[in-house]
Design a protein around this motif. Structure first.
Motif, PDB file in Angstrom:
ATOM      1  N   MET A 200       0.834  -1.214   0.000  1.00  0.00           N
ATOM      2  CA  MET A 200       0.000   0.000   0.000  1.00  0.00           C
ATOM      3  C   MET A 200       0.864   1.257   0.000  1.00  0.00           C
ATOM      4  SD  MET A 200      -2.986  -0.322  -0.661  1.00  0.00           S
ATOM      5  CE  MET A 200      -3.273   1.446  -0.552  1.00  0.00           C
ATOM      6  N   ARG A 201       1.976   1.197   0.762  1.00  0.00           N
ATOM      7  CA  ARG A 201       2.865   2.368   0.796  1.00  0.00           C
ATOM      8  C   ARG A 201       3.442   2.629  -0.602  1.00  0.00           C
ATOM      9  NH1 ARG A 201       5.520   1.067   5.165  1.00  0.00           N
ATOM     10  NH2 ARG A 201       7.181   0.035   4.033  1.00  0.00           N
ATOM     11  N   LYS A 202       3.798   1.533  -1.276  1.00  0.00           N
ATOM     12  CA  LYS A 202       4.317   1.684  -2.639  1.00  0.00           C
ATOM     13  C   LYS A 202       3.263   2.290  -3.551  1.00  0.00           C
ATOM     14  CE  LYS A 202       7.987  -1.617  -3.141  1.00  0.00           C
ATOM     15  NZ  LYS A 202       8.733  -2.258  -4.172  1.00  0.00           N
ATOM     16  N   CYS A 203       2.032   1.809  -3.438  1.00  0.00           N
ATOM     17  CA  CYS A 203       0.963   2.359  -4.292  1.00  0.00           C
ATOM     18  C   CYS A 203       0.834   3.865  -4.073  1.00  0.00           C
ATOM     19  CB  CYS A 203      -0.377   1.687  -3.985  1.00  0.00           C
ATOM     20  SG  CYS A 203      -0.522   0.041  -4.679  1.00  0.00           S
ATOM     21  N   ILE A 208       1.974   9.280  -6.669  1.00  0.00           N
ATOM     22  CA  ILE A 208       2.562  10.623  -6.826  1.00  0.00           C
ATOM     23  C   ILE A 208       3.377  10.681  -8.118  1.00  0.00           C
ATOM     24  CG2 ILE A 208       4.181  12.295  -5.815  1.00  0.00           C
ATOM     25  CD1 ILE A 208       3.344  11.168  -3.051  1.00  0.00           C
ATOM     26  N   ASP A 209       4.193   9.633  -8.367  1.00  0.00           N
ATOM     27  CA  ASP A 209       4.974   9.601  -9.619  1.00  0.00           C
ATOM     28  C   ASP A 209       4.046   9.661 -10.835  1.00  0.00           C
ATOM     29  OD1 ASP A 209       7.544   9.446  -8.515  1.00  0.00           O
ATOM     30  OD2 ASP A 209       7.326   7.294  -8.158  1.00  0.00           O
ATOM     31  N   SER A 211       0.998  10.825 -10.956  1.00  0.00           N
ATOM     32  CA  SER A 211       0.228  12.075 -11.018  1.00  0.00           C
ATOM     33  C   SER A 211       1.083  13.261 -11.451  1.00  0.00           C
ATOM     34  CB  SER A 211      -0.423  12.359  -9.660  1.00  0.00           C
ATOM     35  OG  SER A 211      -1.270  11.285  -9.321  1.00  0.00           O
ATOM     36  N   ASN A 212       2.410  13.126 -11.356  1.00  0.00           N
ATOM     37  CA  ASN A 212       3.275  14.193 -11.853  1.00  0.00           C
ATOM     38  C   ASN A 212       3.119  14.380 -13.357  1.00  0.00           C
ATOM     39  OD1 ASN A 212       4.411  15.001  -9.467  1.00  0.00           O
ATOM     40  ND2 ASN A 212       6.112  13.534  -9.582  1.00  0.00           N
ATOM     41  N   ARG A 213       2.732  13.325 -14.050  1.00  0.00           N
ATOM     42  CA  ARG A 213       2.687  13.383 -15.528  1.00  0.00           C
ATOM     43  C   ARG A 213       1.316  13.059 -16.117  1.00  0.00           C
ATOM     44  NH1 ARG A 213       5.201  14.562 -19.133  1.00  0.00           N
ATOM     45  NH2 ARG A 213       6.453  12.951 -20.077  1.00  0.00           N
ATOM     46  N   LEU A 214       0.454  12.429 -15.302  1.00  0.00           N
ATOM     47  CA  LEU A 214      -0.815  11.925 -15.834  1.00  0.00           C
ATOM     48  C   LEU A 214      -1.989  12.505 -15.043  1.00  0.00           C
ATOM     49  CD1 LEU A 214       0.486   8.283 -16.169  1.00  0.00           C
ATOM     50  CD2 LEU A 214       0.094   9.869 -18.053  1.00  0.00           C
ATOM     51  N   LYS A 215      -3.139  12.648 -15.717  1.00  0.00           N
ATOM     52  CA  LYS A 215      -4.224  13.421 -15.125  1.00  0.00           C
ATOM     53  C   LYS A 215      -5.173  12.622 -14.237  1.00  0.00           C
ATOM     54  CE  LYS A 215      -4.076  17.413 -17.799  1.00  0.00           C
ATOM     55  NZ  LYS A 215      -4.035  17.534 -19.237  1.00  0.00           N
TER      56      LYS A 215
END
Ligand code: SF4
Length: 230
Positions: A200-203, A208-209, A211-215
């Motif tokens: 879950m922590r990885k998810c 965040i990774d 969401s930096n590039r995708l909407k």
């Protein structure tokens, strides 16, 4: 192909991805070219638990009609349905003629086969497989070509996150999708068999990774497993 090898046909709710909760008739096609470490459908694979029946187009149509009762759509799942492309290509127009929505769940590698039948498909749930999760060969190039074809229709990607998933793979997946269309929705699916804090922590980190590039990025677990449904 006159007959399809099908492991099971049943009605249930969709347990994964953006359409979680809708009622569907599922056609689980037999066989798959991959062997993901987390695969939960050994019954549709060649091996000890694998099994199938052969259906003609008419037999499958009657089976769907018997299970229908106001479903949202028919899911072509597996295994990998596109292995039986000829049968599906001939069958899909029957659904279209009856105004039934078709929903394709696929490992996202067979882009040539997809291109041959995409005109008849409505929604595509595409796996974007990370080699550090699957423990299989990388599929980056196939995935890229597949997504380019798939975006002609409604498509979202689904990526299983395991304890073994690396950030390097995640960043490559993000770039792959962003390079085609940052509006394509992406689902991160925690591996049900390792549902511990680590996954879950990885998810949450990988969201965040993404969401930096995708909407449109969501963490959605396999709901049918929690509800103990098929
Ligand atoms: S692609 Fe899907 S059906 Fe095939 S091995 Fe992987 S998880 Fe199982």
């Amino acid at each position: 192909m006159d007959k399809a090898k099908i492991t099971e046909v049943f009605q249930s709710i969709q347990g994964e991805g953006l359409y979680v909760g809708v009622k569907q008739v599922f056609i689980r096609f037999f066989d798959c070219g991959m062997r993901c470490a987390y695969c939960d459908t050994p019954q549709s694979m060649d091996g000890e638990e694998g099994h199938f029946e052969e259906y003609t187009s008419d037999e499958l149509w009657r089976k769907i009609a018997g299970l229908w009762s106001n479903c949202h759509s028919v899911s072509f799942t597996g295994g990998e349905p596109l292995i039986q492309k000829e049968f599906i290509k001939a069958f899909l127009p029957r659904l279209k003629a009856a105004w039934i929505t078709s929903y394709l769940e696929t490992n996202g590698t067979m882009y040539r086969e997809l291109a041959e039948l995409i005109e008849h498909v409505d929604i595509i749930a595409m796996d974007l497989k990370l080699p550090s999760s699957t423990k299989c060969r990388p599929c980056w190039e196939e995935h890229e070509r597949f997504l380019i074809v798939a975006r002609q229709k409604e498509v979202f990607t689904k990526t299983v996150i395991t304890n073994g998933t690396t950030r390097e793979d995640v960043l490559r997946a993000v770039e792959l999708v962003a390079g085609i269309d940052p509006e394509i929705p992406c689902v991160l699916q925690p591996n049900y068999y390792e549902h511990d804090e680590g996954v879950m922590r990885k998810c949450l980190e990988y969201q965040i990774d993404y969401s930096n590039r995708l909407k449109n990025v969501r963490i959605i677990p396999q709901m049918h497993k929690y509800l103990k449904l098929q």
